[in-house]
Structures are given as structure tokens and as C-alpha cells.
Design a protein around this motif. Sequence first.
Motif, short mmCIF file in Angstrom:
data_model
loop_
_atom_site.label_atom_id
_atom_site.label_comp_id
_atom_site.label_asym_id
_atom_site.label_seq_id
_atom_site.Cartn_x
_atom_site.Cartn_y
_atom_site.Cartn_z
N LEU A 1 0.82 -1.21 0.00
CA LEU A 1 0.00 0.00 0.00
C LEU A 1 0.86 1.26 0.00
CD1 LEU A 1 -2.91 0.99 0.00
CD2 LEU A 1 -2.83 0.96 2.49
N VAL A 2 1.89 1.28 0.84
CA VAL A 2 2.77 2.46 0.91
C VAL A 2 3.52 2.65 -0.41
CG1 VAL A 2 4.84 3.37 2.02
CG2 VAL A 2 3.00 2.43 3.41
N VAL A 3 4.05 1.56 -0.97
CA VAL A 3 4.78 1.65 -2.24
C VAL A 3 3.84 2.14 -3.35
CG1 VAL A 3 5.89 0.27 -4.04
CG2 VAL A 3 6.57 0.00 -1.67
N CYS A 4 2.60 1.66 -3.36
CA CYS A 4 1.64 2.09 -4.38
C CYS A 4 1.31 3.57 -4.26
CB CYS A 4 0.37 1.26 -4.31
SG CYS A 4 0.58 -0.41 -4.93
N VAL A 5 1.15 4.06 -3.04
CA VAL A 5 0.84 5.48 -2.85
C VAL A 5 2.01 6.35 -3.31
CG1 VAL A 5 0.46 7.25 -1.09
CG2 VAL A 5 -0.84 5.12 -1.02
N VAL A 6 3.23 5.98 -2.93
CA VAL A 6 4.40 6.77 -3.33
C VAL A 6 4.60 6.69 -4.85
CG1 VAL A 6 6.91 6.94 -3.12
CG2 VAL A 6 5.51 6.60 -1.09
N ALA A 7 4.49 5.48 -5.41
CA ALA A 7 4.68 5.31 -6.85
C ALA A 7 3.63 6.07 -7.65
CB ALA A 7 4.66 3.83 -7.21
N SER A 8 2.39 6.08 -7.16
CA SER A 8 1.34 6.81 -7.89
C SER A 8 1.58 8.32 -7.83
CB SER A 8 -0.03 6.46 -7.36
OG SER A 8 -0.18 6.89 -6.02
N ALA A 9 2.08 8.80 -6.70
CA ALA A 9 2.40 10.22 -6.61
C ALA A 9 3.50 10.60 -7.59
CB ALA A 9 2.82 10.58 -5.18
N VAL A 10 4.51 9.76 -7.72
CA VAL A 10 5.61 10.04 -8.66
C VAL A 10 5.11 9.90 -10.10
CG1 VAL A 10 7.85 9.23 -9.47
CG2 VAL A 10 7.42 9.40 -7.03
N ALA A 11 4.36 8.85 -10.40
CA ALA A 11 3.89 8.63 -11.77
C ALA A 11 2.95 9.74 -12.23
CB ALA A 11 3.19 7.28 -11.88
N ALA A 12 2.02 10.14 -11.37
CA ALA A 12 1.05 11.16 -11.74
C ALA A 12 1.70 12.54 -11.91
CB ALA A 12 -0.06 11.24 -10.70
N ASN A 13 2.80 12.76 -11.21
CA ASN A 13 3.45 14.06 -11.26
C ASN A 13 4.79 14.03 -11.98
OD1 ASN A 13 1.54 15.69 -9.64
ND2 ASN A 13 2.02 14.12 -8.12
N ALA A 14 5.04 12.99 -12.77
CA ALA A 14 6.33 12.85 -13.45
C ALA A 14 6.61 14.04 -14.36
CB ALA A 14 6.36 11.55 -14.25
N GLY A 15 5.61 14.50 -15.08
CA GLY A 15 5.81 15.66 -15.95
C GLY A 15 6.21 16.91 -15.17
N GLY A 16 5.56 17.12 -14.04
CA GLY A 16 5.91 18.27 -13.20
C GLY A 16 7.29 18.15 -12.60
N ILE A 17 7.67 16.92 -12.22
CA ILE A 17 9.01 16.71 -11.65
C ILE A 17 10.06 16.99 -12.71
CG2 ILE A 17 10.58 14.95 -10.74
CD1 ILE A 17 8.05 13.63 -9.47
N ILE A 18 9.84 16.51 -13.94
CA ILE A 18 10.79 16.76 -15.02
C ILE A 18 10.83 18.25 -15.36
CG2 ILE A 18 11.31 16.28 -17.45
CD1 ILE A 18 11.83 13.92 -15.56
N GLN A 19 9.68 18.90 -15.39
CA GLN A 19 9.64 20.34 -15.66
C GLN A 19 10.41 21.11 -14.59
OE1 GLN A 19 8.24 21.88 -18.32
NE2 GLN A 19 9.02 23.83 -17.58
N TRP A 20 10.22 20.76 -13.33
CA TRP A 20 10.94 21.42 -12.25
C TRP A 20 12.45 21.22 -12.42
CZ3 TRP A 20 14.08 19.10 -8.53
CH2 TRP A 20 14.53 19.95 -7.52
N GLY A 21 12.86 19.99 -12.71
CA GLY A 21 14.28 19.71 -12.88
C GLY A 21 14.89 20.45 -14.05
N SER A 22 14.12 20.62 -15.13
CA SER A 22 14.66 21.31 -16.29
C SER A 22 14.75 22.81 -16.07
CB SER A 22 13.81 21.02 -17.52
OG SER A 22 12.52 21.59 -17.39
#
Length: 125
Positions: free
Chosen positions: A82-103
Motif C-alpha cells: 500500500l505504501v509503495v503504491c501510494v508513493v509510486a502513484s504520486a511520482v507517476a502522476a506528477n512525473a511531468g511536473g518533476i521533469i519540468q521542475w528539474g529542467s
Amino acid sequence: MAPLAILTDSVTLADGDGTGPASVKPDYGYFPFMNKLTEIAGGVTGVVIVVLVILAVVGVALIVAGKLGSSNMAQRVGWGMLVVCVVASAVAANAGGIIQWGSNQKLVDDSTAQGITSMAGLLLP
């Protein structure tokens, strides 16, 4: 002539005219297939999130089954899933924003970049 004077008097590859490396910005509409790639990225993200939802439900089922059957191991595995799924879904759903922030992060400030280009001007003909 002192070594520092050579650096400051050298020809720099300055970006003042807008043609240097620092003026390169992403153009997401340049290639005609970019819209299709964006749709593919959205589809893959959707698939990943659906799979994570299924795994989260399995994790909750393990928690409940472990509680009902007094199985400490099943509860641990369920909570872990459950914990891994919650963290993974947060990263997957916001991957575009994370990449945008990094760029958008500035790794080299302007004075360092000018010093590097000045040294490159000394080394290159």
C-alpha cells in the motif's frame, strides 16, 4: 600579462547576441510527432496508475486477510504494498511536473558560464 588578465581580455562566446548555448530553449511544437508522444506519455501514465490501483487493492486485501487470519507477515506485506503504491502513484502522476521542475533548475550561474566560455575561447582556435 597576468594569467587572470588573459582570461578577462579573451574573446568570450557571450550570449549577448542571442545565438549562444544559453539561448537554446525547448520548443515542444517543432517536430510534428510531439503531440502523439504527449498522448503516448499520458496513456502510459494512465496504465501505470490503473495497475497501481489494482496493486493497492491487493495490498488492502492482504492487510484485512492478515488481520482476520492473525498473520503478521500478510499484514506487513499488505502495508508495504500500500505504501509503495501510494508513493509510486504520486511520482507517476506528477512525473511531468518533476521533469519540468528539474529542467528549470539553474546548475551554472552566468558568471561561471562566462568563465567557462572564456577558457574555451583560449583553447579553441
